[in-house]
Enzyme design. Structure first.
Site, PDB file in Angstrom:
ATOM      1  N   CYS A  38     -19.696  75.666 -53.083  1.00  0.00           N
ATOM      2  CA  CYS A  38     -19.261  74.665 -54.061  1.00  0.00           C
ATOM      3  C   CYS A  38     -18.590  75.443 -55.172  1.00  0.00           C
ATOM      4  CB  CYS A  38     -20.440  73.856 -54.598  1.00  0.00           C
ATOM      5  SG  CYS A  38     -19.971  72.756 -55.947  1.00  0.00           S
ATOM      6  N   CYS A  84     -19.238  73.600 -58.898  1.00  0.00           N
ATOM      7  CA  CYS A  84     -20.560  73.665 -59.549  1.00  0.00           C
ATOM      8  C   CYS A  84     -21.508  74.378 -58.599  1.00  0.00           C
ATOM      9  CB  CYS A  84     -21.046  72.298 -60.025  1.00  0.00           C
ATOM     10  SG  CYS A  84     -20.949  70.935 -58.860  1.00  0.00           S
ATOM     11  N   SER A  85     -22.440  73.667 -57.988  1.00  0.00           N
ATOM     12  CA  SER A  85     -23.360  74.353 -57.086  1.00  0.00           C
ATOM     13  C   SER A  85     -23.964  73.356 -56.103  1.00  0.00           C
ATOM     14  CB  SER A  85     -24.458  75.061 -57.878  1.00  0.00           C
ATOM     15  OG  SER A  85     -24.954  74.204 -58.875  1.00  0.00           O
ATOM     16  N   CYS A  86     -23.157  72.406 -55.624  1.00  0.00           N
ATOM     17  CA  CYS A  86     -23.628  71.402 -54.679  1.00  0.00           C
ATOM     18  C   CYS A  86     -24.188  72.093 -53.433  1.00  0.00           C
ATOM     19  CB  CYS A  86     -22.485  70.466 -54.299  1.00  0.00           C
ATOM     20  SG  CYS A  86     -21.875  69.544 -55.719  1.00  0.00           S
TER      21      CYS A  86
END
Lengths: 218, 208
Positions: free
Chosen positions: B109, B112-114
């Protein structure tokens, strides 16, 4: 927004450093921060995209020098003030100075298991999907100052629609608290050379999940 | 336990500053009536004990053992995983992508940090870090080298950037030499990283 969070393809950040036997949390406050976010999210005061936008709006130097959960904590302070739930004076005081507002609901321990899985982001479509699998598409050259999920490295690039993923909440609208504004979502596949030029690894393909407003026929 | 990490990633002063800062925030939110501190304990315990990559490992081991389940998983990841009844209902948008001798998949991701929390737990620090998020899309082979992984020549690379609410899990190739293994034993070969695409399953010799 063209912010520091949009990192795909940037140079200079160095090697990836996996941590052997990494703990779930590195300090108790990290777990508290995650849990505070989950508990407050349950009350329905924000959308997931508002929280992402909250992180993106942190100043770039704060973003780069803060750990993940520090960003969450600072974002949480900012959001509850922005949403009018807590006063900045109360954050400074570390205590409530006025009664709280009435929220839609409050998370109880018994409800926690139900909050561990994600809800659905699918929504009924207002119109048929504009593209189908196999269509060539070009991503738009957009630079909104607000939240978007079209990364910079994949703007104004030609790719192929690989799959239709249904009609979903549109983050660009939901991040502003302006409703779901559902849009069709596609997996769009790009050749590495389209994204990175002739020096790209020729065996590389990269896909993004692209909402219909990001795309035009190519 | 966390001392090395804290020294490396954040200063000790930040740690104590953050302990105080988050405690103050929690106090305000509790006094306003928005949250119940006892509920936070239950959430933290769930993430420390119930949610984790052991769930994803069961899914992969099942797919390696049961061709019908594998087909169902690749057809509709959410539905197939939910049918196992092992864990909490997964989100509606889980997509399993299959590694083959010709194709290696990697999940990132960049914005962000999905990450597929329900099957893999909370993401590791490196997954959320700038080096991974910046390089996975233009230098995935270099990223693999950081993990000590070299793919056989002739393997194409496919990177999935999780830019929406769809979530991805990599279905790695079943290691050779595991014929007749039980699902439980197969699951012991499945690492978190091989389900992200930054690793390969363990060598069967390591666990037999």
């Amino acid at each position: 927004m063209d912010g520091i969070h949009d990192m795909g393809g940037m140079h200079g950040f160095g090697k990836v450093e996996p941590e052997p036997d990494e703990p779930v949390f590195h300090a108790p406050w990290e777990g508290r921060t995650l849990a505070l976010n989950r508990a407050l999210g349950y009350t329905g005061i924000w959308t997931i995209d508002q929280t992402r936008y909250g992180i993106e709006k942190l100043p770039p130097d704060v973003y780069l020098t803060s750990s993940y959960y520090r960003k969450w904590a600072v974002r949480l302070e900012n959001l509850v003030v922005e949403l009018g739930l807590v006063g900045a004076d109360e954050i400074r005081a570390g205590h409530a100075l006025r009664p709280g507002k009435t929220l839609k609901r409050k998370l109880t321990a018994a409800d926690v298991p139900n909050t561990l899985s994600r809800g659905s982001f699918s929504r009924p479509a207002k119109s048929p999907a504009r593209f189908k699998a196999g269509d060539r598409v070009r991503t738009k050259n957009i630079h909104p100052e607000t939240h978007t999920r079209l990364p910079r490295y994949a703007r104004e690039k030609v790719g192929v629609v690989e799959a239709i993923r249904g009609c979903h909440v549109f983050p660009d609208t939901a991040a502003l608290g302006k409703g779901d504004d559902p849009q069709w979502l596609y997996t769009v596949l790009f050749d590495g050379r389209e994204l990175w030029g002739e020096t790209s690894d020729p065996s590389l393909k990269v896909s993004i999940e692209a909402f219909e407003p990001y795309l035009e026929p190519a | 336990m966390a001392q090395d990490h804290d020294d490396h990633h954040e200063h000790g002063s930040e740690l104590s500053e953050m302990q105080l800062r988050v405690r103050a925030l929690e106090t305000v939110l509790a006094e306003k009536g928005y949250i119940d501190p006892a509920t936070l304990d239950v959430i933290i315990e769930a993430y420390e004990t119930k949610v984790g990559p052991h769930n994803g490992a069961r899914v992969v081991a099942k797919a390696w053992s049961d061709p019908a389940f594998k087909r169902a998983l690749l057809e509709d990841g959410s539905k197939a995983v939910a049918s196992l009844g092992l864990i909490n209902r997964v989100g509606d948008h889980l997509i399993a992508v299959e590694n083959t001798p010709k194709l290696h998949n990697m999940i990132v991701c960049t914005l962000c940090s999905c990450y597929p929390w329900e099957v893999l737990g909370l993401p590791p620090v490196w997954y959320k870090s700038a080096p991974y998020r910046s390089r996975a899309v233009n230098d995935p082979r270099g990223v693999l080298a950081d993990f000590g992984v070299t793919l056989p020549a002739g393997t194409d690379l496919r990177v999935w950037d999780s830019t929406a609410e769809t979530r991805f899990i990599v279905l790695p190739m079943r290691p050779e030499g595991t014929e007749g293994w039980s699902e439980e034993k197969l699951a012991s070969l499945v690492t978190r990283d091989c389900m992200i695409g930054t690793g390969l399953p363990k060598n069967p010799k390591e666990v037999s």
